[in-house]
Write a protein that holds these residues in place. Structure first.
Motif, PDB file in Angstrom:
ATOM      1  N   UNK A 139       0.558  -1.484   0.294  1.00 34.59           N
ATOM      2  CA  UNK A 139      -0.073  -0.272   0.272  1.00 34.59           C
ATOM      3  C   UNK A 139       1.094   1.416   0.145  1.00 34.59           C
ATOM      4  N   UNK A 140      -0.208   2.245  -0.230  1.00 33.69           N
ATOM      5  CA  UNK A 140       0.781   3.861  -0.113  1.00 33.69           C
ATOM      6  C   UNK A 140       0.172   4.703   0.736  1.00 33.69           C
ATOM      7  N   UNK A 141       1.265   5.679   1.357  1.00 39.46           N
ATOM      8  CA  UNK A 141       0.530   6.250   2.736  1.00 39.46           C
ATOM      9  C   UNK A 141       0.772   7.730   2.077  1.00 39.46           C
ATOM     10  N   UNK A 142       0.138   7.901   1.923  1.00 38.33           N
ATOM     11  CA  UNK A 142       0.243  10.022   1.876  1.00 38.33           C
ATOM     12  C   UNK A 142       0.092  10.810   2.564  1.00 38.33           C
ATOM     13  N   UNK A 143       0.925  11.297   2.819  1.00 32.28           N
ATOM     14  CA  UNK A 143       0.804  12.276   3.957  1.00 32.28           C
ATOM     15  C   UNK A 143       0.938  14.321   3.609  1.00 32.28           C
ATOM     16  N   UNK A 144      -0.161  14.579   3.492  1.00 36.19           N
ATOM     17  CA  UNK A 144      -0.083  16.311   3.412  1.00 36.19           C
ATOM     18  C   UNK A 144      -0.513  17.042   4.393  1.00 36.19           C
TER      19      UNK A 144
ATOM     20  N   UNK B 201       5.895  11.997  11.546  1.00 31.04           N
ATOM     21  CA  UNK B 201       6.715  10.790  11.301  1.00 31.04           C
ATOM     22  C   UNK B 201       6.213  10.161  12.261  1.00 31.04           C
ATOM     23  N   UNK B 202       6.480  10.284  13.296  1.00 32.47           N
ATOM     24  CA  UNK B 202       6.836   9.113  14.854  1.00 32.47           C
ATOM     25  C   UNK B 202       5.045   8.923  14.725  1.00 32.47           C
ATOM     26  N   UNK B 203       3.826   9.730  15.060  1.00 33.02           N
ATOM     27  CA  UNK B 203       2.454   9.688  15.584  1.00 33.02           C
ATOM     28  C   UNK B 203       2.227   8.958  14.433  1.00 33.02           C
ATOM     29  N   UNK B 204       2.466   8.971  13.108  1.00 34.73           N
ATOM     30  CA  UNK B 204       1.515   8.088  11.745  1.00 34.73           C
ATOM     31  C   UNK B 204       3.378   6.372  11.952  1.00 34.73           C
ATOM     32  N   UNK B 205       3.755   6.840  12.436  1.00 32.92           N
ATOM     33  CA  UNK B 205       4.694   5.533  12.602  1.00 32.92           C
ATOM     34  C   UNK B 205       4.320   4.630  13.501  1.00 32.92           C
ATOM     35  N   UNK B 206       3.786   5.295  14.554  1.00 31.51           N
ATOM     36  CA  UNK B 206       3.488   4.574  16.121  1.00 31.51           C
ATOM     37  C   UNK B 206       2.020   3.520  15.061  1.00 31.51           C
ATOM     38  N   UNK B 207       1.186   4.695  14.587  1.00 35.16           N
ATOM     39  CA  UNK B 207      -0.258   3.581  14.324  1.00 35.16           C
ATOM     40  C   UNK B 207       0.270   2.651  13.379  1.00 35.16           C
ATOM     41  N   UNK B 208       1.379   2.965  12.676  1.00 38.30           N
ATOM     42  CA  UNK B 208       1.731   1.896  11.969  1.00 38.30           C
ATOM     43  C   UNK B 208       2.181   0.328  12.255  1.00 38.30           C
ATOM     44  N   UNK B 209       3.174   0.847  13.356  1.00 36.05           N
ATOM     45  CA  UNK B 209       3.355  -0.167  14.131  1.00 36.05           C
ATOM     46  C   UNK B 209       2.458  -0.658  15.118  1.00 36.05           C
TER      47      UNK B 209
ATOM     48  N   UNK C 228      -9.854   5.450   8.487  1.00 39.53           N
ATOM     49  CA  UNK C 228     -10.149   6.360   9.844  1.00 39.53           C
ATOM     50  C   UNK C 228      -9.683   5.914  10.833  1.00 39.53           C
ATOM     51  N   UNK C 229      -8.418   5.298  11.005  1.00 41.14           N
ATOM     52  CA  UNK C 229      -7.565   5.688  12.241  1.00 41.14           C
ATOM     53  C   UNK C 229      -6.920   6.723  11.441  1.00 41.14           C
ATOM     54  N   UNK C 230      -6.077   6.941  10.443  1.00 40.99           N
ATOM     55  CA  UNK C 230      -5.429   7.985   9.867  1.00 40.99           C
ATOM     56  C   UNK C 230      -6.251   9.215   9.544  1.00 40.99           C
ATOM     57  N   UNK C 231      -7.779   9.338   9.261  1.00 43.58           N
ATOM     58  CA  UNK C 231      -8.513  10.564   9.760  1.00 43.58           C
ATOM     59  C   UNK C 231      -8.634  10.934  11.039  1.00 43.58           C
ATOM     60  N   UNK C 232      -8.659   9.916  11.449  1.00 40.90           N
ATOM     61  CA  UNK C 232      -8.878  10.936  13.006  1.00 40.90           C
ATOM     62  C   UNK C 232      -7.777  11.717  13.397  1.00 40.90           C
ATOM     63  N   UNK C 233      -6.526  10.747  13.296  1.00 39.72           N
ATOM     64  CA  UNK C 233      -4.810  11.425  13.400  1.00 39.72           C
ATOM     65  C   UNK C 233      -4.837  12.913  12.531  1.00 39.72           C
ATOM     66  N   UNK C 234      -5.591  12.309  11.527  1.00 40.81           N
ATOM     67  CA  UNK C 234      -5.036  13.464   9.876  1.00 40.81           C
ATOM     68  C   UNK C 234      -6.219  14.920  10.874  1.00 40.81           C
TER      69      UNK C 234
END
Length: 89
Positions: free
Chosen positions: A3-8, A16-24, A61-67
C-alpha cells in the motif's frame, strides 16, 4: 499487500513519529519513505507492507482521526491503484 500512504499538510514536530506509531500498532512494515517540505507544507509518501488481516478502510478511519487532530490529509491506498495509473496510455 503493498500500500501507499500519503501525508500532506502544515509541517509540525512529530508527524512521522505519530504516523509510524499507528503503523507499528497495526504490525505494518515500512518498505520505503520519502518526505520533503514544499513551501511550508509537509509532504510524505510511504510504501507499506500490510499484513493480510489489516483492512485499508479501517486503517484510513484511524488516519482520518489522526489527520483531523494534526490538521493533515492522510490516505492509504492499495499500491495496485498506482501501478494501474502507470499503465494508462
Amino acid at each position: 499487500m503493498k500500500a501507499i500512504l500519503s501525508v500532506i499538510g502544515e509541517d509540525k514536530v512529530g508527524i512521522i513519529a505519530k504516523v509510524s506509531n499507528v503503523l507499528a500498532e497495526n504490525n505494518i512494515n515500512i518498505l520505503d519513505v520519502s518526505q520533503t517540505i514544499m513551501e511550508e507544507d509537509f509532504v510524505m509518501m510511504m510504501s507499506l507492507a500490510l499484513p493480510k488481516e489489516v483492512n485499508i478502510q479501517k486503517l484510513n478511519t484511524i488516519f482520518e482521526k489522526l489527520g483531523n487532530e494534526l490538521n493533515l490529509e492522510i490516505n492509504v491506498r492499495n499500491a495496485k491503484l498506482y501501478e494501474a495509473m502507470h499503465t494508462l496510455d
